[in-house]
Scaffold this motif. Structure first.
Motif, mmCIF file in Angstrom:
data_model
loop_
_atom_site.group_PDB
_atom_site.id
_atom_site.type_symbol
_atom_site.label_atom_id
_atom_site.label_comp_id
_atom_site.label_asym_id
_atom_site.label_seq_id
_atom_site.Cartn_x
_atom_site.Cartn_y
_atom_site.Cartn_z
ATOM 1 N N ARG A 169 0.830 -1.213 0.000
ATOM 2 C CA ARG A 169 0.000 0.000 0.000
ATOM 3 C C ARG A 169 0.858 1.254 0.000
ATOM 4 N NH1 ARG A 169 -4.937 -1.348 4.124
ATOM 5 N NH2 ARG A 169 -5.916 -2.887 2.783
ATOM 6 N N VAL A 181 0.500 4.030 -2.831
ATOM 7 C CA VAL A 181 0.215 5.436 -2.516
ATOM 8 C C VAL A 181 1.312 6.328 -3.084
ATOM 9 C CG1 VAL A 181 0.082 7.107 -0.610
ATOM 10 C CG2 VAL A 181 -1.214 4.981 -0.498
ATOM 11 N N LEU A 222 0.866 6.654 -6.803
ATOM 12 C CA LEU A 222 -0.314 7.491 -7.065
ATOM 13 C C LEU A 222 -0.011 8.970 -6.830
ATOM 14 C CD1 LEU A 222 -3.319 7.473 -7.845
ATOM 15 C CD2 LEU A 222 -3.833 7.285 -5.409
ATOM 16 N N VAL A 223 0.680 9.278 -5.755
ATOM 17 C CA VAL A 223 1.052 10.675 -5.471
ATOM 18 C C VAL A 223 1.979 11.206 -6.564
ATOM 19 C CG1 VAL A 223 2.343 12.155 -3.876
ATOM 20 C CG2 VAL A 223 0.679 10.538 -2.981
ATOM 21 N N GLY A 244 6.036 11.249 -3.554
ATOM 22 C CA GLY A 244 5.597 9.989 -4.142
ATOM 23 C C GLY A 244 6.740 9.011 -4.321
#
Length: 143
Positions: free
Chosen positions: A70, A74, A77-78, A119
Motif C-alpha cells: 500500500r 500510494v 499514485l502521489v 511519491g
C-alpha cells in the motif's frame, strides 16, 4: 538477551527517529538540490532495516505508516498526481508549477516537484523496504 542486543535496542530508540528525520530533511531538500525522494526513501528503508535487524522484521513492518504494498501504491499514485496540475494549467503532463505561500515575515517557495518527490519517497520506502523486510523475515524463519 545479550548485553550487546540490549545496547543496540537502547541506541535504536535514538537512531530510528534520527534516521527518519534525516530522511525527511533529504526529501524536503531535494526539490531545490540533489537528493529528494529516492535518497530520502533509502534513508527511511535504513531506519526500517535497523529495527528489523535489532528487533524483528514484524516489528519493523508494524512501524511502517502503511503495509509495504500500500505504501508503494500510494507513492506511485502521489507521483502520478503531481503531474496533473500542469495539465490543468494547459501545460504538458509532469510540467511542474512553482508558487509562493506568504508567511508572516517571508515567503515560502513551493512546487509540485515536492509532491513528485514525496511519491518517490513513499514508493521507495514501500518497495525497497518491503523487500528488505521480507528477506529479513525469511532469515529469521530459518533460525
Amino acid at each position: 538477551m545479550s548485553p550487546r542486543a540490549l545496547l543496540a535496542e537502547i541506541l535504536l530508540r535514538i537512531l530510528h527517529p534520527a534516521l527518519l528525520l534525516a530522511s525527511l530533511w533529504v526529501l524536503l531538500r531535494g526539490h531545490n538540490a540533489p537528493g529528494g525522494g529516492f535518497v530520502g526513501g533509502l534513508l527511511a528503508v535504513a531506519a526500517s532495516a535497523a529495527i528489523a535487524l535489532t528487533l524483528t522484521a514484524a516489528e519493523a513492518r508494524r512501524r511502517l505508516p502503511l503495509p509495504p504494498p500500500r505504501l508503494t501504491a500510494v507513492g506511485v499514485l502521489v507521483a502520478i498526481c503531481s503531474g496533473l496540475p500542469g495539465v490543468f494549467a494547459g501545460q504538458a503532463f509532469l510540467t511542474h508549477l512553482w508558487f509562493t505561500v506568504p508567511l508572516a515575515f517571508t515567503e515560502l517557495p513551493l512546487s509540485t516537484v515536492m509532491l513528485f518527490d514525496l511519491g518517490v519517497y513513499l514508493a521507495v520506502w514501500g518497495a525497497v523496504g518491503g523487500y528488505c523486510l521480507s528477506l529479513l523475515a525469511a532469515v529469521e524463519a530459518q533460525r
